[in-house]
Design a protein around this motif. Structure first.
Motif, PDB file in Angstrom:
ATOM      1  N   HIS A  35      57.369 -24.425 -64.949  1.00 44.23           N
ATOM      2  CA  HIS A  35      56.577 -25.009 -63.865  1.00 44.23           C
ATOM      3  C   HIS A  35      55.869 -23.856 -63.159  1.00 44.23           C
ATOM      4  N   VAL A  36      54.548 -23.922 -63.106  1.00 42.21           N
ATOM      5  CA  VAL A  36      53.770 -22.755 -62.654  1.00 42.21           C
ATOM      6  C   VAL A  36      53.137 -22.980 -61.286  1.00 42.21           C
ATOM      7  N   LEU A  37      53.399 -22.031 -60.399  1.00 46.91           N
ATOM      8  CA  LEU A  37      52.754 -22.017 -59.086  1.00 46.91           C
ATOM      9  C   LEU A  37      51.561 -21.072 -59.205  1.00 46.91           C
ATOM     10  N   MET A  38      50.366 -21.647 -59.063  1.00 47.13           N
ATOM     11  CA  MET A  38      49.140 -20.864 -59.257  1.00 47.13           C
ATOM     12  C   MET A  38      48.716 -20.261 -57.919  1.00 47.13           C
ATOM     13  N   ALA A  59      52.078 -28.759 -65.951  1.00 53.51           N
ATOM     14  CA  ALA A  59      52.963 -28.685 -64.785  1.00 53.51           C
ATOM     15  C   ALA A  59      52.608 -27.486 -63.912  1.00 53.51           C
ATOM     16  N   VAL A  60      51.591 -27.663 -63.088  1.00 57.89           N
ATOM     17  CA  VAL A  60      51.166 -26.575 -62.193  1.00 57.89           C
ATOM     18  C   VAL A  60      50.936 -27.127 -60.791  1.00 57.89           C
ATOM     19  N   GLU A  61      50.976 -26.222 -59.821  1.00 60.10           N
ATOM     20  CA  GLU A  61      50.528 -26.566 -58.479  1.00 60.10           C
ATOM     21  C   GLU A  61      49.963 -25.307 -57.831  1.00 60.10           C
ATOM     22  N   ALA A  62      49.075 -25.524 -56.879  1.00 56.95           N
ATOM     23  CA  ALA A  62      48.458 -24.384 -56.200  1.00 56.95           C
ATOM     24  C   ALA A  62      49.368 -23.878 -55.094  1.00 56.95           C
ATOM     25  N   LEU A  63      49.323 -22.571 -54.875  1.00 57.72           N
ATOM     26  CA  LEU A  63      50.095 -21.980 -53.774  1.00 57.72           C
ATOM     27  C   LEU A  63      49.248 -20.883 -53.127  1.00 57.72           C
ATOM     28  N   ASP A  64      49.088 -20.957 -51.818  1.00 53.41           N
ATOM     29  CA  ASP A  64      48.322 -19.921 -51.107  1.00 53.41           C
ATOM     30  C   ASP A  64      49.107 -18.617 -51.097  1.00 53.41           C
ATOM     31  N   ILE A  65      48.483 -17.546 -51.553  1.00 49.20           N
ATOM     32  CA  ILE A  65      49.078 -16.214 -51.366  1.00 49.20           C
ATOM     33  C   ILE A  65      47.995 -15.149 -51.489  1.00 49.20           C
TER      34      ILE A  65
END
Ligand SMILES: NC(=O)c1ccc[n+]([C@@H]2O[C@H](COP(=O)([O-])OP(=O)(O)OC[C@H]3O[C@@H](n4cnc5c(N)ncnc54)[C@H](OP(=O)(O)O)[C@@H]3O)[C@@H](O)[C@H]2O)c1
Length: 255
Positions: A35-38, A59-65
């Motif tokens: 599961h990938v946090l983009m 299976a991905v979702e965006a993540l602010d960084i």
């Protein structure tokens, strides 16, 4: 807490909204059990990138960084902690290559000097080196809760001191700032590899090859998908896998 299976590997890739990070996200999320946090420094760009892969059923979702912001890194760790309770794989991919005026690659421009030179060094190291170091340190607690922590640092063969000092490289006096940021990054890789060797973590530096991305105005001759191959391999290393190495898809690179 997320409803994902306990065996699912939670992966964070910084700078995954385009280029190599995006290709790595696509490849890893196509693998069952990942599961990938983009990671993206820009919320909108992150959401758009993640939705492209979600539309393909991945299976991905965006993540602010933003790796230059301590506040942003802290928020990202807190989101991952509350949603997943651990991190299995960190891929320090975010990077910049700022125009180094005056190098043979930037024709007709005067050499950088003084405060302009200082600014390019600072802005390059802020992302490529300090950003990766501070992000890694911030995620060590969540990684330590994984049964098999993996960290991949996106370096470059241009950061190899061994190659740079070899006679064959004498003619290539380009990109001293970018090269230095990756050479320093390599020392950070070895620091973490050494620190967590006995704990069984696999921590390695990766060169993707010269790939057509925004970083080089799409001048690279390999595709981002080809550039992703070695990073994906290192992210998925088994218990017998290597640690403290520097490699591209052809094999080991001398430090
Ligand atoms: N392409 C090559 O040939 C090559 C060769 C060797 C090594 N590399 C390394 O591979 C990595 C990926 O590069 P790429 O070629 O895929 O370049 P890219 O397409 O320009 O992607 C770079 C990514 O890093 C992100 N980024 C930049 N500053 C950031 C920050 N402060 N915080 C978080 N994310 C940030 C960018 O976000 P935005 O979209 O918001 O700008 C983008 O998502 C870099 O570390 C690069 O040095 C590339």
């Amino acid at each position: 807490m997320s409803p994902l299976a306990a065996t699912t590997k939670i992966v964070l890739i910084t700078g995954a909204n385009q280029g190599l990070g995006f290709a790595i996200a696509k490849s890893l999320s196509s693998t069952p059990g990942y599961h990938v946090l983009m990671g993206s420094r820009n919320t909108q760009r992150g959401i758009e990138a993640a939705s492209k892969l979600q539309q393909q059923g991945l299976a991905v979702e965006a993540l602010d960084i933003d790796v230059t912001s301590d506040d942003s890194i802290a928020k990202a760790t807190s989101v991952i902690s509350s949603k997943f309770g651990r991190l299995d794989v960190l891929i320090n991919n975010a990077g910049v290559a700022i125009d180094e005026e005056g190098s043979p690659g930037s024709k007709g421009k005067p050499p950088l000097a003084g405060s302009k030179l200082r600014t390019v060094y600072q802005d390059t190291f802020a992302v490529n080196t300090f950003g990766a170091a501070v992000t890694t340190e911030a995620f060590t607690s969540l990684l330590s809760l994984s049964s098999a922590p993996r960290i991949v640092f996106m370096s470059s063969v241009l950061g190899s001191l061994a190659y740079r000092s070899a006679a064959a490289m004498d003619a290539a006096a380009v990109l001293p700032i970018y090269r230095s940021s990756k050479a320093a990054l390599n020392m950070i890789v070895l620091h973490y590899a050494s620190k967590y060797k006995d704990a069984g973590w696999k921590i390695n530096a990766c060169c993707p090859g010269y790939c057509a991305t925004n970083l080089n105005s799409f001048a690279g001759f390999d595709s981002p998908e080809t550039g992703a191959i070695n990073a994906v391999r290192l992210a998925m290393l088994g218990e017998e896998g290597e640690t403290g190495t520097y490699s591209n898809k052809e094999g080991v690179i001398p430090w």
